[in-house]
Design a protein around this motif. Structure first.
Motif, mmCIF file in Angstrom:
data_model
loop_
_atom_site.group_PDB
_atom_site.id
_atom_site.type_symbol
_atom_site.label_atom_id
_atom_site.label_comp_id
_atom_site.label_asym_id
_atom_site.label_seq_id
_atom_site.Cartn_x
_atom_site.Cartn_y
_atom_site.Cartn_z
ATOM 1 N N ALA A 81 35.602 7.714 4.569
ATOM 2 C CA ALA A 81 34.887 6.585 3.945
ATOM 3 C C ALA A 81 33.612 7.069 3.271
ATOM 4 O O ALA A 81 33.284 6.647 2.147
ATOM 5 N N SER A 82 32.886 7.985 3.930
ATOM 6 C CA SER A 82 31.631 8.417 3.308
ATOM 7 C C SER A 82 31.901 9.309 2.093
ATOM 8 O O SER A 82 31.159 9.266 1.106
ATOM 9 N N ILE A 83 32.981 10.078 2.131
ATOM 10 C CA ILE A 83 33.313 10.915 0.961
ATOM 11 C C ILE A 83 33.746 10.023 -0.213
ATOM 12 O O ILE A 83 33.369 10.259 -1.363
ATOM 13 N N VAL A 84 34.502 8.965 0.090
ATOM 14 C CA VAL A 84 34.936 8.046 -0.976
ATOM 15 C C VAL A 84 33.705 7.374 -1.605
ATOM 16 O O VAL A 84 33.611 7.227 -2.827
ATOM 17 N N GLU A 85 32.734 7.023 -0.771
ATOM 18 C CA GLU A 85 31.503 6.409 -1.293
ATOM 19 C C GLU A 85 30.739 7.410 -2.179
ATOM 20 O O GLU A 85 30.299 7.077 -3.277
ATOM 21 N N GLU A 86 30.652 8.641 -1.687
ATOM 22 C CA GLU A 86 29.976 9.695 -2.473
ATOM 23 C C GLU A 86 30.707 9.969 -3.778
ATOM 24 O O GLU A 86 30.098 10.278 -4.789
ATOM 25 N N ARG A 87 32.042 9.866 -3.735
ATOM 26 C CA ARG A 87 32.835 10.072 -4.959
ATOM 27 C C ARG A 87 32.380 9.083 -6.038
ATOM 28 O O ARG A 87 32.200 9.456 -7.191
ATOM 29 N N GLY A 88 32.158 7.831 -5.617
ATOM 30 C CA GLY A 88 31.690 6.802 -6.560
ATOM 31 C C GLY A 88 30.328 7.178 -7.144
ATOM 32 O O GLY A 88 30.094 7.049 -8.345
ATOM 33 N N ARG A 89 29.450 7.682 -6.289
ATOM 34 C CA ARG A 89 28.104 8.067 -6.755
ATOM 35 C C ARG A 89 28.179 9.243 -7.716
ATOM 36 O O ARG A 89 27.469 9.309 -8.707
ATOM 37 N N LEU A 90 29.086 10.170 -7.390
ATOM 38 C CA LEU A 90 29.239 11.367 -8.222
ATOM 39 C C LEU A 90 29.798 10.987 -9.603
ATOM 40 O O LEU A 90 29.329 11.476 -10.634
ATOM 41 N N VAL A 91 30.784 10.092 -9.611
ATOM 42 C CA VAL A 91 31.356 9.634 -10.894
ATOM 43 C C VAL A 91 30.255 8.959 -11.713
ATOM 44 O O VAL A 91 30.115 9.217 -12.920
ATOM 45 N N ALA A 92 29.445 8.132 -11.051
ATOM 46 C CA ALA A 92 28.355 7.444 -11.765
ATOM 47 C C ALA A 92 27.368 8.461 -12.323
ATOM 48 O O ALA A 92 26.934 8.364 -13.479
ATOM 49 N N GLY A 93 27.034 9.466 -11.509
ATOM 50 C CA GLY A 93 26.090 10.503 -11.951
ATOM 51 C C GLY A 93 26.654 11.292 -13.126
ATOM 52 O O GLY A 93 25.944 11.593 -14.093
ATOM 53 N N LEU A 94 27.942 11.610 -13.069
ATOM 54 C CA LEU A 94 28.572 12.366 -14.160
ATOM 55 C C LEU A 94 28.600 11.530 -15.435
ATOM 56 O O LEU A 94 28.443 12.049 -16.538
ATOM 57 N N SER A 95 28.806 10.215 -15.258
ATOM 58 C CA SER A 95 28.906 9.331 -16.433
ATOM 59 C C SER A 95 27.588 9.275 -17.201
ATOM 60 O O SER A 95 27.572 8.917 -18.377
ATOM 61 N N ASP A 96 26.484 9.606 -16.528
ATOM 62 C CA ASP A 96 25.180 9.628 -17.218
ATOM 63 C C ASP A 96 24.986 10.911 -18.024
ATOM 64 O O ASP A 96 24.001 11.051 -18.738
ATOM 65 N N LEU A 97 25.896 11.869 -17.831
ATOM 66 C CA LEU A 97 25.751 13.160 -18.535
ATOM 67 C C LEU A 97 26.782 13.237 -19.667
ATOM 68 O O LEU A 97 27.703 12.419 -19.746
#
Ligand code: PLP
Length: 350
Positions: A264-280
Motif C-alpha cells: 500500500a505504501s509503495i502504491v501511494e509512493e508510485r502516485g507521488r513519483l508519477v506526479a513528480g515526473l509529470s512536472d518534469l
C-alpha cells in the motif's frame, strides 16, 4: 571446446550491480522483511538438520502458498525464483520443434529462457500504447500454434495490466499453455489467478522477490491445474529447493498484513513519483507495478541515465531496447529515495 551455436548468439540480461546511494534499477522492495520474520527465521535456521537433504516435495511451503490462493499444494510449483519456474515451463512444454510466443516490449527473460531450452521464440508486437493488441495475438497464435504463450501482467518494463478478457481470448485461441507472469501482481488491482480452472491450460507465476521483500532468498512459484504442476515437477532437479529457503518462504507468509502494508505504501509512493515526473520534461507511462517507465523529452536516454548515475542514483537503462528508444525505468523506492531521484533527474534535465 565450442559452446552451442545458438547459445553463442544469446546476450545475457543483466542490470549493472554498482555501489550507489539510491538503487532503483531492479524492482526490489525498498523495505526489509519485518523484524519478527528475521527472529523467527533465525530460530528456525538453528533447528535445521543440515546433514539431511531438504523435503524434496517442499510440502509445507507449497501448502502455505496454496492457502494464500485457496488451492491445495498439488496446484503449486515452487522453485528458485520465478525465473526457474519459467525455465521449468520451457523445459516441460517447450524444447526442440516447439515454440513460445511473446508480445514485445515485455520481460526479456521469457524469450531468453525459451531459447536456452531450445524452444523457438515467436514474437508479436504490442500496440502503440503498449497494450496487448488482440488481432496481433490472433495473428501470431494462428500462424505458429505456440506450445507456450507468455503474458506479463503488469508488464515489465511498461507497467501495463492486462484485462481478464485478454487472458480468456488467448485461451480460446491457443492450443498451448498460457503463462501469466505476475511478478508484480500484488501491486495491481486484479489477478489472473481467479481465472485458473482444472480444465484450462492457464498458469500464473509469482515471486517472493518483490512484494515479499525477499529477493535475496531466490524463491518463486506458479499456481495452476494439478495435472500441469505434476508435469512440471518432472523437469526439476532432485531436492532443488534447499531447507533454508523453504523455511524463509513459509515463515514470510505469516506476515501477510505487513506485506500488504508495504504494498500500500509503495502504491501511494508510485502516485507521488508519477506526479513528480509529470512536472518534469519527460513522458510517463501509467503503471500498475512498483516501477515507472519514462522518457526524457530532450537529450538521449543514455546521457540522462549516466547523469543520474553520476549523482549516485541507479535506474534501469532501456534506452537501446527496441521500441523503447530513450526510455528509462525507475523502481519505486522509499519516500527519501524517490525525492533524491526526482531532484537528481531535475538537475540532469536542467
Ligand atoms: C516480469 C518478471 N518475471 C520474473 C522475474 C524474476 O523474478 P525472480 O527474482 O523471482 O526470479 C522478474 C524480475 O525482475 C520480472 O520482472
Amino acid at each position: 571446446m565450442k559452446v552451442r551455436d545458438d547459445l553463442d548468439q544469446l546476450e545475457g540480461y543483466h542490470s549493472p550491480q554498482v555501489d550507489v546511494a539510491v538503487r532503483l534499477n531492479t524492482n526490489e522492495s525498498p523495505y526489509p522483511p519485518p523484524a519478527a520474520w528475521q527472529d523467527a527465521f533465525a530460530e528456525e535456521v538453528k533447528r535445521i538438520q543440515f546433514q539431511r537433504y531438504p523435503d524434496r516435495e517442499a510440502t509445507a511451503l507449497r501448502a502455505a502458498i496454496g492457502d494464500q490462493h485457496g488451492v491445495g499444494p498439488e496446484c503449486v510449483l515452487a522453485a528458485n525464483g520465478s525465473n526457474e519456474v519459467i525455465q521449468a515451463v520451457c523445459l516441460a512444454f517447450g524444447g526442440a520443434g516447439r515454440s513460445a510466443a511473446v508480445f514485445k516490449p515485455t520481460y526479456l527473460m521469457h524469450s531468453h529462457i525459451a531459447r536456452i531450452t531450445g524452444t523457438t521464440v515467436v514474437e508479436g508486437e504490442r500496440g502503440p500504447d503498449f497494450s496487448l493488441d488482440l488481432d496481433e495475438v490472433e495473428r501470431v497464435v494462428s500462424a505458429h500454434a505456440p506450445a507456450i504463450t507468455f503474458l506479463c501482467s503488469p508488464n515489465n518494463p511498461t507497467g501495463r495490466l492486462e484485462p481478464p478478457e485478454a487472458v480468456d481470448r488467448l485461451l480460446a485461441l491457443t492450443p498451448g499453455l498460457v503463462v501469466v507472469d505476475e511478478a508484480y501482481g500484488q501491486f495491481a488491482p486484479r489477478s489472473a489467478i481467479e481465472q485458473i480452472a482444472d480444465d484450462r491450460p492457464l498458469v500464473v507465476v509469482r515471486t517472493f522477490s518483490k512484494t515479499w521483500s525477499m529477493a535475496a532468498a531466490r524463491l518463486g512459484y506458479l499456481v495452476g491445474p494439478a495435472e500441469i504442476v505434476r508435469a512440471l515437477e518432472g523437469v526439476l532437479l532432485p531436492y532443488h529447493l534447499d531447507t533454508v529457503k523453504q523455511a524463509a518462504g513459509r515463515l514470510a507468509l505469516r506476515y501477510k498484513t505487513e506485506m500488504e502494508e508495504r504494498v500500500a505504501s509503495i502504491v501511494e509512493e508510485r502516485g507521488r513519483l508519477v506526479a513528480g515526473l509529470s512536472d518534469l520534461a519527460v513522458d510517463v507511462w501509467p503503471s500498475a507495478a512498483n516501477f515507472i517507465l519514462f522518457r526524457p523529452q530532450a537529450g538521449d536516454g543514455d546521457a540522462v541515465w549516466q547523469g543520474l548515475l553520476d549523482r549516485s542514483v541507479l535506474v534501469r537503462n532501456c534506452a537501446s531496447w527496441p521500441r523503447l528508444e530513450g526510455c528509462l525505468r525507475v523502481t519505486v523506492g522509499t519516500p527519501e529515495e524517490n525525492e533524491a531521484f526526482l531532484a537528481a533527474l531535475a538537475e540532469v534535465l536542467g
